[in-house]
Design a protein around this motif. Sequence first.
Motif: not given
Lengths: 211, 220
Positions: B145-149
């Motif tokens: 997964h990635g992240h919101a930033g």
Amino acid sequence: MPDFDAKKVAEIHQHLHSHLPSESALRVKALETLLVDKGLVNPQTINAWVEAYSEEIGPKRGARVVAKAWSDPAFRQRLLDDAPAAIDELGYLGKATAHLKVVENTDAVHNLVVCTLCSCYPFSILGIAPAWYKAAAYRARAVRDPRGVLAEFGVDIAADVEVRVWDSTAELRYLVIPQRPAGTDDMSEAELAGLVTRNSMIGTDRELGRE
Amino acid sequence: MDGIHDLGGKQGYGPIEVGDDDRPFHSEWEGREWGIAQCARAPGITIDWWRHCRELIMPLDYLERPYFDSWAQTDFATYIEAGWMTLAEAAAGKAPAAPDSTDPPQPMSLQQVLQEDRAHAIRFDGEVETAAAFSVGQRVITAQHGHAGHSRLPQYARGRNATIHAYNGAHVFPDLSAQGTEIHQHCYNVVFVAADLWPEAAGSKDQVYLDLWESYLSGA
């Protein structure tokens, strides 16, 4: 100082969407006018940057690097070992090339460069990227369908040739060294540089020839 | 951020308009924006914050507006966020009469700008105290997964098997640099077999190479 506030920037973009003029030329004019009025930018310096990247810095630099690598085995080795230092010998180290790598095409390998996340490009040796390099279609497809992309550029890659796609999303930048065309043993470095196309240094051209 | 900018492997964009000539700028405004971007960076900004601000452009604008136009909009956004100008000034396209700066920059000549371009050969590598976790030839798996930033692990390369191809040194970690914190982290060139990324590449020897930071990776 920035607050690094992404939520605020998303809101700013929504406002800009509604309030900036639609035409690109007018948007940039507004930006320049504001920066000059505020005493933050000198318009003559902008002129000089345009001139630098129109007249001095462009793919002719990369072509000279490639031609020298073809002609001078010791330079080729230095380029493979430490490309930023090697291009610095020619005075070409600059914007976005401090972590340059070169990748060589061979009979068995073809290299292709893209940046899928923005449009990172080795500015100080290739100048301003061509429009297609910055377009969504190229960025989307180069990593997934490189052979289809190359076919659209008129480059057919034999099934037994391995395609290596370099997605330059970090601070490393890639310069493709195309294969030296056959029958060019008599040519000078300057003449050889004339055979090197911009696209061949990105990887969307493969077979170079005598003009 | 799972944004519109993360284009690798997306389908439906059609053929590429391959017929570009060698002109660097096709309109005067493109050159002006290029020049502005070279000489007007808001103080304290990082390249990763600027990139993140470009990613935050509304998706329809991101896809539809020309490349250097998106740079101009990113400049506007970073200047406004940093307090260099206001939204009202951007909308009006003009500033109050008195310059904010009492010391406007002197003009630079072509030779000075060429020197400045050399100064833009910015290095992102540095020392870190911990040893590199992976070695060349080692099998790794990328984060699921990635992240919101801001992040430089493209969606198409998440949760995939790969091999360490080379060690790049420790480079400024973009995810934190986009928040104003410059910390170095080991960075590797990582090779993916195309067949591990794309169903239609089954049986292909083709490969995709990415430069990825250590925290995007774990041992396979």
